[in-house]
Motif scaffolding. Sequence first.
Motif, PDB file in Angstrom:
ATOM      1  N   TYR A  29       0.830  -1.199   0.000  1.00 18.11           N
ATOM      2  CA  TYR A  29       0.000   0.000   0.000  1.00 18.11           C
ATOM      3  C   TYR A  29       0.870   1.256   0.000  1.00 18.11           C
ATOM      4  CZ  TYR A  29      -3.232   3.575   1.618  1.00 18.11           C
ATOM      5  OH  TYR A  29      -3.964   4.728   1.745  1.00 18.11           O
ATOM      6  N   ASN A  30       1.885   1.289   0.849  1.00 22.88           N
ATOM      7  CA  ASN A  30       2.772   2.455   0.921  1.00 22.88           C
ATOM      8  C   ASN A  30       3.559   2.640  -0.376  1.00 22.88           C
ATOM      9  OD1 ASN A  30       1.948   3.165   3.495  1.00 22.88           O
ATOM     10  ND2 ASN A  30       3.564   1.991   4.500  1.00 22.88           N
ATOM     11  N   THR A  31       3.983   1.548  -0.982  1.00 22.63           N
ATOM     12  CA  THR A  31       4.700   1.626  -2.258  1.00 22.63           C
ATOM     13  C   THR A  31       3.790   2.194  -3.347  1.00 22.63           C
ATOM     14  OG1 THR A  31       6.067  -0.267  -1.647  1.00 22.63           O
ATOM     15  CG2 THR A  31       5.972   0.282  -3.976  1.00 22.63           C
ATOM     16  N   SER A  32       2.556   1.709  -3.402  1.00 24.49           N
ATOM     17  CA  SER A  32       1.599   2.212  -4.392  1.00 24.49           C
ATOM     18  C   SER A  32       1.299   3.684  -4.157  1.00 24.49           C
ATOM     19  CB  SER A  32       0.294   1.424  -4.335  1.00 24.49           C
ATOM     20  OG  SER A  32       0.501   0.102  -4.709  1.00 24.49           O
ATOM     21  N   LYS A  33       1.106   4.042  -2.912  1.00 22.86           N
ATOM     22  CA  LYS A  33       0.782   5.434  -2.589  1.00 22.86           C
ATOM     23  C   LYS A  33       1.924   6.368  -2.967  1.00 22.86           C
ATOM     24  CE  LYS A  33      -1.135   8.274   0.981  1.00 22.86           C
ATOM     25  NZ  LYS A  33      -2.368   8.259   1.690  1.00 22.86           N
ATOM     26  N   LYS A  34       3.144   5.948  -2.681  1.00 22.55           N
ATOM     27  CA  LYS A  34       4.312   6.769  -3.024  1.00 22.55           C
ATOM     28  C   LYS A  34       4.439   6.914  -4.538  1.00 22.55           C
ATOM     29  CE  LYS A  34       9.285   7.030  -2.365  1.00 22.55           C
ATOM     30  NZ  LYS A  34      10.483   6.347  -1.874  1.00 22.55           N
ATOM     31  N   ALA A  35       4.248   5.823  -5.267  1.00 24.27           N
ATOM     32  CA  ALA A  35       4.329   5.872  -6.725  1.00 24.27           C
ATOM     33  C   ALA A  35       3.216   6.748  -7.301  1.00 24.27           C
ATOM     34  CB  ALA A  35       4.249   4.463  -7.304  1.00 24.27           C
ATOM     35  N   ASN A  36       2.029   6.680  -6.723  1.00 23.15           N
ATOM     36  CA  ASN A  36       0.911   7.477  -7.215  1.00 23.15           C
ATOM     37  C   ASN A  36       1.096   8.969  -6.949  1.00 23.15           C
ATOM     38  OD1 ASN A  36      -0.401   5.299  -8.264  1.00 23.15           O
ATOM     39  ND2 ASN A  36      -1.853   5.102  -6.590  1.00 23.15           N
ATOM     40  N   LEU A  37       1.677   9.316  -5.824  1.00 24.21           N
ATOM     41  CA  LEU A  37       1.873  10.730  -5.500  1.00 24.21           C
ATOM     42  C   LEU A  37       2.703  11.440  -6.556  1.00 24.21           C
ATOM     43  CD1 LEU A  37       2.440  10.731  -1.634  1.00 24.21           C
ATOM     44  CD2 LEU A  37       0.482  11.626  -2.890  1.00 24.21           C
ATOM     45  N   GLU A  38       3.615  10.712  -7.154  1.00 20.88           N
ATOM     46  CA  GLU A  38       4.475  11.268  -8.194  1.00 20.88           C
ATOM     47  C   GLU A  38       3.661  11.746  -9.389  1.00 20.88           C
ATOM     48  OE1 GLU A  38       8.402   9.816 -10.705  1.00 20.88           O
ATOM     49  OE2 GLU A  38       7.428   8.430  -9.322  1.00 20.88           O
ATOM     50  N   PHE A  39       2.527  11.093  -9.659  1.00 25.82           N
ATOM     51  CA  PHE A  39       1.707  11.429 -10.815  1.00 25.82           C
ATOM     52  C   PHE A  39       0.384  12.113 -10.441  1.00 25.82           C
ATOM     53  CE2 PHE A  39       4.399   7.935 -12.295  1.00 25.82           C
ATOM     54  CZ  PHE A  39       4.944   8.520 -13.422  1.00 25.82           C
ATOM     55  N   GLU A  40      -0.210  11.751  -9.306  1.00 28.87           N
ATOM     56  CA  GLU A  40      -1.510  12.285  -8.927  1.00 28.87           C
ATOM     57  C   GLU A  40      -1.494  13.783  -8.655  1.00 28.87           C
ATOM     58  OE1 GLU A  40      -2.575   9.875  -5.577  1.00 28.87           O
ATOM     59  OE2 GLU A  40      -3.910   8.644  -6.791  1.00 28.87           O
ATOM     60  N   ARG A  41      -0.367  14.305  -8.288  1.00 30.50           N
ATOM     61  CA  ARG A  41      -0.316  15.730  -7.956  1.00 30.50           C
ATOM     62  C   ARG A  41      -0.614  16.620  -9.162  1.00 30.50           C
ATOM     63  NH1 ARG A  41       5.858  17.657  -7.471  1.00 30.50           N
ATOM     64  NH2 ARG A  41       6.732  16.382  -9.126  1.00 30.50           N
ATOM     65  N   TYR A  42      -0.601  16.057 -10.356  1.00 29.29           N
ATOM     66  CA  TYR A  42      -0.865  16.838 -11.562  1.00 29.29           C
ATOM     67  C   TYR A  42      -2.334  16.851 -11.961  1.00 29.29           C
ATOM     68  CZ  TYR A  42       4.176  16.603 -11.960  1.00 29.29           C
ATOM     69  OH  TYR A  42       5.511  16.706 -11.710  1.00 29.29           O
ATOM     70  N   LEU A  43      -3.173  16.055 -11.298  1.00 32.93           N
ATOM     71  CA  LEU A  43      -4.589  16.007 -11.640  1.00 32.93           C
ATOM     72  C   LEU A  43      -5.221  17.376 -11.420  1.00 32.93           C
ATOM     73  CD1 LEU A  43      -7.027  14.344 -12.542  1.00 32.93           C
ATOM     74  CD2 LEU A  43      -7.425  13.783 -10.151  1.00 32.93           C
ATOM     75  N   ASN A  44      -5.880  17.874 -12.451  1.00 35.32           N
ATOM     76  CA  ASN A  44      -6.543  19.182 -12.447  1.00 35.32           C
ATOM     77  C   ASN A  44      -5.587  20.353 -12.202  1.00 35.32           C
ATOM     78  OD1 ASN A  44      -9.127  18.062 -12.919  1.00 35.32           O
ATOM     79  ND2 ASN A  44      -9.287  17.555 -10.754  1.00 35.32           N
ATOM     80  N   GLU A  45      -4.319  20.146 -12.442  1.00 36.83           N
ATOM     81  CA  GLU A  45      -3.317  21.202 -12.308  1.00 36.83           C
ATOM     82  C   GLU A  45      -2.820  21.615 -13.685  1.00 36.83           C
ATOM     83  OE1 GLU A  45      -2.134  22.763  -9.503  1.00 36.83           O
ATOM     84  OE2 GLU A  45      -3.676  21.660  -8.389  1.00 36.83           O
ATOM     85  N   GLU A  46      -2.497  22.883 -13.826  1.00 40.11           N
ATOM     86  CA  GLU A  46      -1.925  23.379 -15.068  1.00 40.11           C
ATOM     87  C   GLU A  46      -0.408  23.254 -15.000  1.00 40.11           C
ATOM     88  OE1 GLU A  46      -3.293  27.344 -15.757  1.00 40.11           O
ATOM     89  OE2 GLU A  46      -5.396  26.738 -15.833  1.00 40.11           O
ATOM     90  N   VAL A  47       0.175  22.708 -16.062  1.00 37.55           N
ATOM     91  CA  VAL A  47       1.632  22.565 -16.152  1.00 37.55           C
ATOM     92  C   VAL A  47       2.081  23.051 -17.524  1.00 37.55           C
ATOM     93  CG1 VAL A  47       1.760  20.625 -14.541  1.00 37.55           C
ATOM     94  CG2 VAL A  47       1.503  20.166 -16.966  1.00 37.55           C
ATOM     95  N   TYR A  48       3.304  23.511 -17.585  1.00 43.80           N
ATOM     96  CA  TYR A  48       3.876  23.931 -18.863  1.00 43.80           C
ATOM     97  C   TYR A  48       4.390  22.713 -19.626  1.00 43.80           C
ATOM     98  CZ  TYR A  48       3.576  28.813 -17.453  1.00 43.80           C
ATOM     99  OH  TYR A  48       3.108  30.044 -17.082  1.00 43.80           O
ATOM    100  N   GLY A  49       4.671  22.913 -20.906  1.00 45.50           N
ATOM    101  CA  GLY A  49       5.157  21.838 -21.757  1.00 45.50           C
ATOM    102  C   GLY A  49       6.427  21.195 -21.239  1.00 45.50           C
ATOM    103  N   ALA A  50       7.325  21.992 -20.649  1.00 48.12           N
ATOM    104  CA  ALA A  50       8.565  21.440 -20.100  1.00 48.12           C
ATOM    105  C   ALA A  50       8.275  20.492 -18.944  1.00 48.12           C
ATOM    106  CB  ALA A  50       9.494  22.561 -19.653  1.00 48.12           C
ATOM    107  N   ASP A  51       7.303  20.848 -18.116  1.00 42.15           N
ATOM    108  CA  ASP A  51       6.915  19.972 -17.004  1.00 42.15           C
ATOM    109  C   ASP A  51       6.261  18.697 -17.522  1.00 42.15           C
ATOM    110  OD1 ASP A  51       7.791  21.844 -15.105  1.00 42.15           O
ATOM    111  OD2 ASP A  51       5.876  22.914 -15.226  1.00 42.15           O
TER     112      ASP A  51
END
Length: 143
Positions: A29-51
């Motif tokens: 569970y902790n491994t999955s949560k850590k891996a997901n945090l790397e990608f989930e933080r971008y949900l509904n967030e605006e990022v530039y092309g470089a990001d």
Amino acid sequence: MKKIAIFCIIIIFIICGISYLYLNYRANYNTSKKANLEFERYLNEEVYGADLATIINRAIDNNKRNEVERNNKGIYLNNDTNSINIEIKITDDDSIYQMETIYNGGIQNFVNHYNKIKFKCIEIKYHNSTNKVKYMLFEQITE
């Protein structure tokens, strides 16, 4: 006396087994949560092309590290445990591109053309078995 000792040993084995299963579950569970945090933080967030290029690189590295298979076009196949696929919807030509298309076309070319353009992650899907991120959709929001 012998029966009591056998009973105590059986109880200890049961407790050890349950503890092992629980600790293994928490570690996964902790491994999955850590891996997901790397990608989930971008949900509904605006990022530039470089990001977005950085996110694509992370997903490609993750797929390589987990030895995710590819099809004959070089697109990573969706497996049931740890693959990540990213699609990018470009409004300039109203097309959806796979992350591999951008990566293979030269991530630097993408950054040169879309560095100041904003994208927004509008969808995330998860693997059923591991609850890890399996799919992300980014949409261009500025021209």
